[in-house]
Write a protein that holds these residues in place. Structure first.
Motif, PDB file in Angstrom:
ATOM      1  N   GLN A 124       0.736  -0.989   0.461  1.00  0.00           N
ATOM      2  CA  GLN A 124       0.032   0.200   0.022  1.00  0.00           C
ATOM      3  C   GLN A 124       0.485   1.408   0.038  1.00  0.00           C
ATOM      4  OE1 GLN A 124      -1.908   0.601   4.259  1.00  0.00           O
ATOM      5  NE2 GLN A 124      -3.472   0.433   2.580  1.00  0.00           N
ATOM      6  N   THR A 184      -1.135  -0.866  -3.598  1.00  0.00           N
ATOM      7  CA  THR A 184      -2.794  -0.220  -3.736  1.00  0.00           C
ATOM      8  C   THR A 184      -2.465   1.179  -3.632  1.00  0.00           C
ATOM      9  OG1 THR A 184      -3.322  -0.392  -1.606  1.00  0.00           O
ATOM     10  CG2 THR A 184      -3.921  -1.897  -3.875  1.00  0.00           C
ATOM     11  N   PRO A 227      -5.389   3.949  -1.485  1.00  0.00           N
ATOM     12  CA  PRO A 227      -6.669   3.789  -1.559  1.00  0.00           C
ATOM     13  C   PRO A 227      -7.140   4.561  -2.139  1.00  0.00           C
ATOM     14  CG  PRO A 227      -5.299   3.163   0.444  1.00  0.00           C
ATOM     15  CD  PRO A 227      -4.426   3.741  -0.697  1.00  0.00           C
TER      16      PRO A 227
END
Length: 143
Positions: free
Chosen positions: A20, A60, A62
């Protein structure tokens, strides 16, 4: 951002990419004043570049950053070193899930106090590893 993404790809072994990307956000009033959050815009472009190069291995980003700036502080460039070191404490909070391995992105690191405080929050919330990604590092000097 393309140069940073190329540097990151050259630096990371394939199996050690973060899951992330989180960015150090501006305060909502600063975003309203400016019309956008510059670190969000940069992180979005960085992820787009990484996605082109890494495909599914890309971390990723968010839609809603769980890292929030809750205290509206003075602009960092207007503060002394002592004020900068004190300023970020309790300025941020986490509101949402985070991965075990996170890349924390910021545009400029001066004293490192913002990064340090955000990293402590992430570790306390369950991150096991936090990698720091910054575009620029100011030279060490008294502010």
């Amino acid at each position: 951002m393309y140069r940073l993404s190329k540097h990151l790809i050259e630096s990371y072994p394939p199996e050690s990419w973060p899951e992330q990307i989180l960015y150090v956000p501006s305060h909502p009033s600063r975003i309203k004043e400016r019309g956008f959050c510059q670190t969000r815009a940069m992180a979005t472009q960085l992820r787009k570049n990484l996605k082109e190069l890494l495909g599914e291995k890309c971390p990723t980003l968010p839609k809603h950053n769980p890292l929030k700036k809750i205290k509206n502080t003075k602009a960092q460039h207007s503060l002394s070193r002592k004020e900068r070191l004190k300023s970020p404490q309790s300025s941020y909070q986490l509101d949402g899930p985070i991965a075990k391995h996170v890349a924390l992105f910021d545009d400029v690191m001066t004293t490192g106090s913002t990064i340090e405080n955000c990293t402590k929050l992430l570790l306390k919330a369950g991150a096991e590893r936090v990698d720091i990604w910054v575009i620029a590092r100011t030279p060490d000097k008294e502010y």
